[in-house]
Enzyme design. Structure first.
Site, PDB file in Angstrom:
ATOM      1  N   SER A 195       0.842  -1.186   0.000  1.00 53.54           N
ATOM      2  CA  SER A 195       0.000   0.000   0.000  1.00 53.54           C
ATOM      3  C   SER A 195       0.886   1.248   0.000  1.00 53.54           C
ATOM      4  O   SER A 195       1.705   1.421  -0.896  1.00 53.54           O
ATOM      5  CB  SER A 195      -0.966  -0.040   1.186  1.00 53.54           C
ATOM      6  OG  SER A 195      -1.950   0.952   1.075  1.00 53.54           O
ATOM      7  N   ASP A 198      -9.765  -2.963  -6.150  1.00 56.25           N
ATOM      8  CA  ASP A 198      -9.178  -2.194  -5.061  1.00 56.25           C
ATOM      9  C   ASP A 198      -9.704  -0.762  -5.111  1.00 56.25           C
ATOM     10  O   ASP A 198      -9.509  -0.053  -6.093  1.00 56.25           O
ATOM     11  CB  ASP A 198      -7.651  -2.193  -5.195  1.00 56.25           C
ATOM     12  CG  ASP A 198      -6.956  -1.702  -3.941  1.00 56.25           C
ATOM     13  OD1 ASP A 198      -7.571  -0.958  -3.171  1.00 56.25           O
ATOM     14  OD2 ASP A 198      -5.775  -2.067  -3.748  1.00 56.25           O
ATOM     15  N   HIS A 216      -8.172  -4.387  -1.918  1.00 56.52           N
ATOM     16  CA  HIS A 216      -6.943  -3.995  -1.241  1.00 56.52           C
ATOM     17  C   HIS A 216      -6.480  -5.063  -0.258  1.00 56.52           C
ATOM     18  O   HIS A 216      -5.289  -5.232  -0.021  1.00 56.52           O
ATOM     19  CB  HIS A 216      -7.175  -2.680  -0.503  1.00 56.52           C
ATOM     20  CG  HIS A 216      -5.922  -1.930  -0.180  1.00 56.52           C
ATOM     21  ND1 HIS A 216      -5.088  -1.418  -1.154  1.00 56.52           N
ATOM     22  CD2 HIS A 216      -5.340  -1.591   1.009  1.00 56.52           C
ATOM     23  CE1 HIS A 216      -4.072  -0.800  -0.589  1.00 56.52           C
ATOM     24  NE2 HIS A 216      -4.196  -0.901   0.721  1.00 56.52           N
TER      25      HIS A 216
END
Length: 563
Positions: free
Chosen positions: A421, A506, A541
């Site tokens: 991330s 995501d 995600h």
């Protein structure tokens, strides 16, 4: 003669014991299932519930707007149609999101509205839900507040520019403006979380980069409450570790917490807050003959570019590692919500992961670089890794890598790095800055097209992140972001071997970002090292837990970015 609070503590010893066990088998009490999420989940690819009980006959829950921001909180009466639910609060400021929490006493619900630097709180008395929400702490820019309840008082954890490591206050239920400081701000100790019991206050803190638990005995309800003294600290066995609160009973004198370290599997302990005795109640089973005594953990310190000391957590198998520069090493960026700390979350302390043993048992060293931008060393540690100081996170990581090479934990030819991330942003930035320093890099769902994303307020999280990264609509932030955004800084040079991953659905880091990053790397890099791109078509995600289908406006944005 002991005071009343101490006497009550002694009385409660007989009521609960850390040696108590739960009955099993035919002696176990019968279960009463209210809602079986496993059954509900069979109808969906992903299923999750986000609500709090408001007594026995009502629920409070949040809903999201078109950019997936929790913006409304609702009251639902059991047995009534959802169309009749009452909206308790609508947060219209796109920089803020709503959050729900119940007090440990279960007598109040707290609704919080928060941005990256500001948080204010309402309360709902569950015995009088018809009264709706009442302001507990006002909205003050730059001030974060968290609340709980015990007896005739609210307890408030407050962080401000002056009290950057937080303080704890108390105020009467009927006069919330009359606050009293019961645990003052300390520049060297960061108050992360508080947990209330009927006779104790538990404070989760950080000092010298390590978490700790301090327990205070409280006076009886109705008695004067002044500054807390004589807190008792829980002892831990490992030099570096992670500890988190677990569900405990408000009326009990037993604190339950979760503990693990780089060599200790996730464990649950019961701690007697009166006697100071800890008892292990559960530890995760690790198959394959695992023995924690085979592994060594340590903390080292690298010197950053500006002289700042950067902590590094390390673990390796003592009978395999030579520490002569020939060992392979994986250096990780801590996993958090982004590369920064959110006050409600624990900082990224060293944690156990069974799958990591595969590396350790083949002679790998595993290390975590606790770079600025997180909360390991208190609030200033976070502030010095955001906005126009963001590059400190990258230079800190490079300093940690150089230290590990210098101290012969590994060599450049044996050094691998990984981040996810916003940690993937760091990976992208450092391989642009120092590609010679690393053999291989893994960037998971990486936030690598910083400038493009932060310029688009229709994307989830963008508006709320302006207080974290800066608003690129302002010239100063625009050019600063452009100077480190990985997609914008790829050059014609040799790069290490690279694996980049993405999730098709995501909503935090849309797959267009890593896709663009990989495409530009393939076009410009001058080496023949492997470059892999893997996009999970059914994931978001966090695998399926983040696989909400992209709304139409975001799908349109993604496709336009890939053209």
């Amino acid at each position: 003669m002991p005071n009343i609070a101490a006497a009550l503590c002694l009385i409660l010893v007989a009521e609960a014991s850390v040696y108590d066990t739960m009955p099993t088998g035919p002696d176990a009490p019968p279960e009463h299932v209210l809602l079986d999420e496993n059954i509900k989940a069979q109808e969906h690819a992903f299923y999750s519930i986000d609500l709090e009980w408001a007594g026995d006959d009502a629920l409070v829950y949040t809903t999201r707007d078109e950019i997936l921001r929790p913006d409304k909180v609702w009251l639902h009466k059991l047995g009534m149609k959802q169309s009749t639910d009452r909206c308790l609060y609508h947060e219209k400021d796109i920089m803020f999101s709503l959050d729900l929490a119940a007090s440990e006493s279960k007598k109040f619900l707290f609704v919080s509205s928060e941005s990256k630097i500001t948080r204010f709180v309402f309360y709902l008395d569950i015995s009088k839900t018809e009264d709706g929400l009442t302001v507990l702490t006002p909205r003050l820019d730059g001030t974060d507040t968290w609340a709980s309840h015990r007896g005739d008082r609210f307890f408030i954890k407050r962080r401000s520019d002056e009290c950057f490591n937080s303080e704890i206050l108390a105020c009467p239920l009927d006069k919330t403006s009359a606050t009293t400081v019961i645990l003052p701000h300390r520049p060297s100790v960061n108050i992360q979380e508080m947990q209330l019991f009927s006779d104790h206050l538990v404070v989760y803190e950080r000092e010298n980069g390590l978490p700790k638990i301090t327990v205070y005995c409280l006076p009886a309800t109705g008695e004067p409450l002044g500054r807390l003294q004589g807190g008792k600290t829980v002892d831990f066995v490992d030099p570096i570790y992670s500890v988190d609160p677990s569900e405990s009973q408000f009326s009990s004198s037993i604190l339950r917490f979760r503990y693990n370290s780089l060599r200790t599997p996730p464990s649950v302990y019961d701690y007697d807050m009166n006697s100071g005795i800890s008892v292990l109640k559960k530890i995760d089973v690790v198959l394959g003959g695992f023995d924690s005594a085979n592994y060594t953990t340590a903390r080292q310190w690298a010197t950053g570019a500006d002289g700042t000391q950067i902590p590094i957590s390390i673990v390796y198998r003592k009978d395999l590692v030579k520490l002569d520069g020939s060992d392979a090493l994986l250096l990780l960026v801590p996993m958090r919500k982004g590369l920064y700390v959110v006050e409600m979350m624990k900082s990224p302390d060293p944690y156990f992961k069974a799958s990591r043993l595969s590396l350790l048992d083949r002679g790998f060293i595993f290390a975590i670089a606790h770079v600025r931008g997180g909360g390991e060393m208190g609030r200033p540690w976070y502030e010095n890794g955001k906005l126009l100081k963001k590059k400190n996170t990258f230079t800190d990581f490079i300093a940690c890598a150089e230290y590990l090479v210098e101290m012969k934990y590994c060599s450049k030819e044996k050094l691998c790095i990984e981040g996810r991330s916003a940690g993937g942003l760091l990976i992208g930035a450092v391989i642009n800055m120092r590609p010679d320093l690393f053999k291989a890099a893994v960037a998971g769902v990486p936030f690598v097209d910083v400038l493009t994303t932060m310029l688009d307020p229709t994307i989830p999280l963008t508006t709320s992140e302006w207080e974290e990264w800066g608003d690129p609509r302002k010239e100063e932030f625009y050019f600063y972001m452009k100077s480190y955004s990985p997609v914008d800084n790829i050059t014609a040079q040799n790069y290490p071997a690279i694996l980049v991953t993405a999730g098709l659905n995501d909503t935090r880091v849309m797959y267009s970002e890593p896709a663009k990053f990989v495409a530009k790397l393939r076009d410009m890099k001058t080496d023949d090292n492997i470059l892999l791109f893997k996009c999970e078509l059914g994931a978001g995600h966090f695998s399926k837990s983040g696989s909400l289908t992209l709304p139409g406006n975001m799908r349109k944005h993604v496709h336009s970015q890939l053209k």
